[in-house]
Design an enzyme around this catalytic site. Structure first.
Site, mmCIF file in Angstrom:
data_model
loop_
_atom_site.group_PDB
_atom_site.id
_atom_site.type_symbol
_atom_site.label_atom_id
_atom_site.label_comp_id
_atom_site.label_asym_id
_atom_site.label_seq_id
_atom_site.Cartn_x
_atom_site.Cartn_y
_atom_site.Cartn_z
ATOM 1 N N ASN A 123 1.286 -2.316 5.392
ATOM 2 C CA ASN A 123 0.554 -1.050 5.501
ATOM 3 C C ASN A 123 -0.737 -1.014 4.692
ATOM 4 O O ASN A 123 -1.630 -0.222 5.011
ATOM 5 C CB ASN A 123 1.504 0.078 5.043
ATOM 6 C CG ASN A 123 0.796 1.377 4.780
ATOM 7 O OD1 ASN A 123 0.494 2.119 5.701
ATOM 8 N ND2 ASN A 123 0.499 1.652 3.500
ATOM 9 N N ASN A 167 -2.322 -7.631 -4.900
ATOM 10 C CA ASN A 167 -3.555 -7.572 -4.117
ATOM 11 C C ASN A 167 -3.278 -8.398 -2.866
ATOM 12 O O ASN A 167 -3.196 -9.621 -2.922
ATOM 13 C CB ASN A 167 -4.736 -8.150 -4.900
ATOM 14 C CG ASN A 167 -5.998 -8.180 -4.061
ATOM 15 O OD1 ASN A 167 -6.014 -7.736 -2.909
ATOM 16 N ND2 ASN A 167 -7.066 -8.708 -4.625
ATOM 17 N N VAL A 168 -3.121 -7.721 -1.732
ATOM 18 C CA VAL A 168 -2.683 -8.434 -0.527
ATOM 19 C C VAL A 168 -3.689 -9.481 -0.067
ATOM 20 O O VAL A 168 -3.331 -10.412 0.673
ATOM 21 C CB VAL A 168 -2.371 -7.460 0.642
ATOM 22 C CG1 VAL A 168 -1.197 -6.553 0.307
ATOM 23 C CG2 VAL A 168 -3.599 -6.655 1.063
ATOM 24 N N GLY A 216 0.820 -1.213 0.000
ATOM 25 C CA GLY A 216 0.000 0.000 0.000
ATOM 26 C C GLY A 216 0.852 1.259 0.000
ATOM 27 O O GLY A 216 0.454 2.279 0.562
ATOM 28 N N TYR A 220 -13.601 -2.577 10.542
ATOM 29 C CA TYR A 220 -12.230 -2.033 10.504
ATOM 30 C C TYR A 220 -11.520 -2.264 11.834
ATOM 31 O O TYR A 220 -10.383 -2.738 11.882
ATOM 32 C CB TYR A 220 -12.310 -0.544 10.170
ATOM 33 C CG TYR A 220 -10.995 0.159 10.071
ATOM 34 C CD1 TYR A 220 -10.246 0.127 8.893
ATOM 35 C CD2 TYR A 220 -10.476 0.887 11.146
ATOM 36 C CE1 TYR A 220 -9.030 0.798 8.799
ATOM 37 C CE2 TYR A 220 -9.269 1.559 11.059
ATOM 38 C CZ TYR A 220 -8.549 1.510 9.884
ATOM 39 O OH TYR A 220 -7.352 2.168 9.787
ATOM 40 N N ALA A 269 -12.246 -4.402 14.223
ATOM 41 C CA ALA A 269 -12.043 -5.833 14.501
ATOM 42 C C ALA A 269 -10.820 -6.343 13.744
ATOM 43 O O ALA A 269 -10.016 -7.123 14.272
ATOM 44 C CB ALA A 269 -13.291 -6.624 14.109
ATOM 45 N N ALA A 270 -10.663 -5.905 12.509
ATOM 46 C CA ALA A 270 -9.490 -6.321 11.718
ATOM 47 C C ALA A 270 -8.201 -5.820 12.361
ATOM 48 O O ALA A 270 -7.217 -6.564 12.476
ATOM 49 C CB ALA A 270 -9.610 -5.792 10.287
ATOM 50 N N LYS A 271 -8.189 -4.573 12.798
ATOM 51 C CA LYS A 271 -6.960 -4.001 13.372
ATOM 52 C C LYS A 271 -6.659 -4.604 14.741
ATOM 53 O O LYS A 271 -5.492 -4.788 15.101
ATOM 54 C CB LYS A 271 -7.085 -2.478 13.462
ATOM 55 C CG LYS A 271 -7.157 -1.782 12.097
ATOM 56 C CD LYS A 271 -5.902 -2.001 11.267
ATOM 57 C CE LYS A 271 -5.909 -1.159 10.010
ATOM 58 N NZ LYS A 271 -4.672 -1.311 9.208
ATOM 59 N N ARG A 327 0.728 5.705 -1.928
ATOM 60 C CA ARG A 327 0.342 7.041 -1.439
ATOM 61 C C ARG A 327 0.233 7.009 0.087
ATOM 62 O O ARG A 327 0.486 5.968 0.718
ATOM 63 C CB ARG A 327 -0.991 7.469 -2.049
ATOM 64 C CG ARG A 327 -2.159 6.625 -1.561
ATOM 65 C CD ARG A 327 -3.479 7.089 -2.129
ATOM 66 N NE ARG A 327 -4.573 6.585 -1.316
ATOM 67 C CZ ARG A 327 -5.858 6.809 -1.553
ATOM 68 N NH1 ARG A 327 -6.210 7.517 -2.605
ATOM 69 N NH2 ARG A 327 -6.787 6.341 -0.747
#
Ligand SMILES: NC(=O)c1ccc[n+]([C@@H]2O[C@H](COP(=O)([O-])OP(=O)(O)OC[C@H]3O[C@@H](n4cnc5c(N)ncnc54)[C@H](O)[C@@H]3O)[C@@H](O)[C@H]2O)c1
Length: 262
Positions: free
Chosen positions: A87, A60-61, A12, A152, A154-156, A15
């Site tokens: 990132n 594409n991660v 990522g 978001y 929950a993912a982090k 930018r």
């Protein structure tokens, strides 16, 4: 020049925070691989670092075969991976009652599964080398319950826990694994996700009364990439202007109304 000739992969990195980290690592002497779903952006970002300073690649991660192809490209070209900054991510600001399974799965697949796939593929290379630095970009939203941050956050939060497990299991291979948890940082993602009242609320709740800059995250990434942090393992470094630390702050009765001017 603390990172002279180190091979550093930033996902990522086309930018925002990722590109700022790429610039700082390059300034410390690292050779950058900027990997992004925006291939053109990745190429342009790598070119902007200067001649022979970086390579832009598509990834594409969330797609394991795409991640494997990226890692093969790096190993074929440079023979090693010294630093990974995980990132790549997407935002999300949907109230819990409205999150669809599609949005949930997409957010988890990029922000958590994506970070896992890249970290595992790179850690396999680093384990053979006997050294490496992995920095996961988590978020304050993974530590505190923010409105609209169900998927978001929950993912982090998952990424923070995964970091600890990786630190436990990868120590024996000489690999450091740590998180950076940014607070509110002034990027395209924040400009898209934060409307005026949201910005006012952040400015009121952050002791330093401002958003951070991508360069301030990059400073922390340089530290965690360097030998100066070699005994830091499984840690989350918040870079948030004191947001996590804050309790009640008295700023006068008019402060709430004036928060957008702070
Ligand atoms: N901006 C903030 O305030 C903030 C706060 C906390 C955490 N973060 C985290 O920092 C990281 C960077 O955020 P940013 O604000 O610079 O975002 P950004 O949207 O400016 O940049 C994200 C980059 O990731 C790339 N990307 C998206 N999906 C991808 C995929 N599937 N595969 C590969 N690349 C992909 C995008 O093309 C883009 O270049 C993210 O992980 C984000 O969650 C940001």
């Amino acid at each position: 020049m603390r990172l002279q000739q180190k091979i550093a992969l930033i996902t990522g990195g086309a930018r925002g925070i990722g590109f700022a980290i790429a610039q700082r690592l390059a300034a410390e002497g690292a050779i950058l691989v900027i990997a992004d779903i925006n291939e053109q952006g990745a190429r342009e970002a790598a070119a902007a670092l200067g001649p022979e300073k970086g390579l832009g690649v598509a990834v594409n991660v969330a797609d394991g075969s795409s991640v494997d192809a990226m890692v093969k490209t790096i190993v074929d070209r440079y023979g090693r991976i010294d630093i990974l900054v995980n990132n790549a991510g997407i935002g999300g600001n949907t109230p819990f009652l409205d999150i669809t399974p599609e949005e949930w799965n997409r957010t988890i697949s990029i922000n958590l599964t994506g970070a896992f796939l890249v970290a595992q593929a790179c850690a396999r290379v680093m384990a053979k080398q006997g050294s490496g630095k992995i920095i996961n970009i988590a978020s304050l939203s993974g530590q505190r319950g923010g409105h609209g941050r169900g998927a978001y956050g929950a993912a982090k939060a998952g990424l923070e826990l995964l970091t600890k497990v990786m630190a436990v299991e990868l120590s024996e291979f000489g690999i450091n694994v740590n998180n950076i948890a940014p607070g509110a940082i002034e990027t395209e993602m924040a400009k898209f996700a934060h409307d005026r009242p949201t910005r006012a609320a952040y400015n009121y709740l952050i002791p330093m009364t401002r958003y951070g800059t991508p360069e301030e995250i990059a400073d922390a990434a340089v530290f965690l990439s360097s030998e100066e942090s070699k005994y830091i393992q499984g840690h989350t470094l918040n870079v948030d202007g004191g947001f996590r630390a804050a309790g009640l702050m008295f700023r006068g009765s008019k402060a709430l109304g004036q928060a957008d001017q702070l």
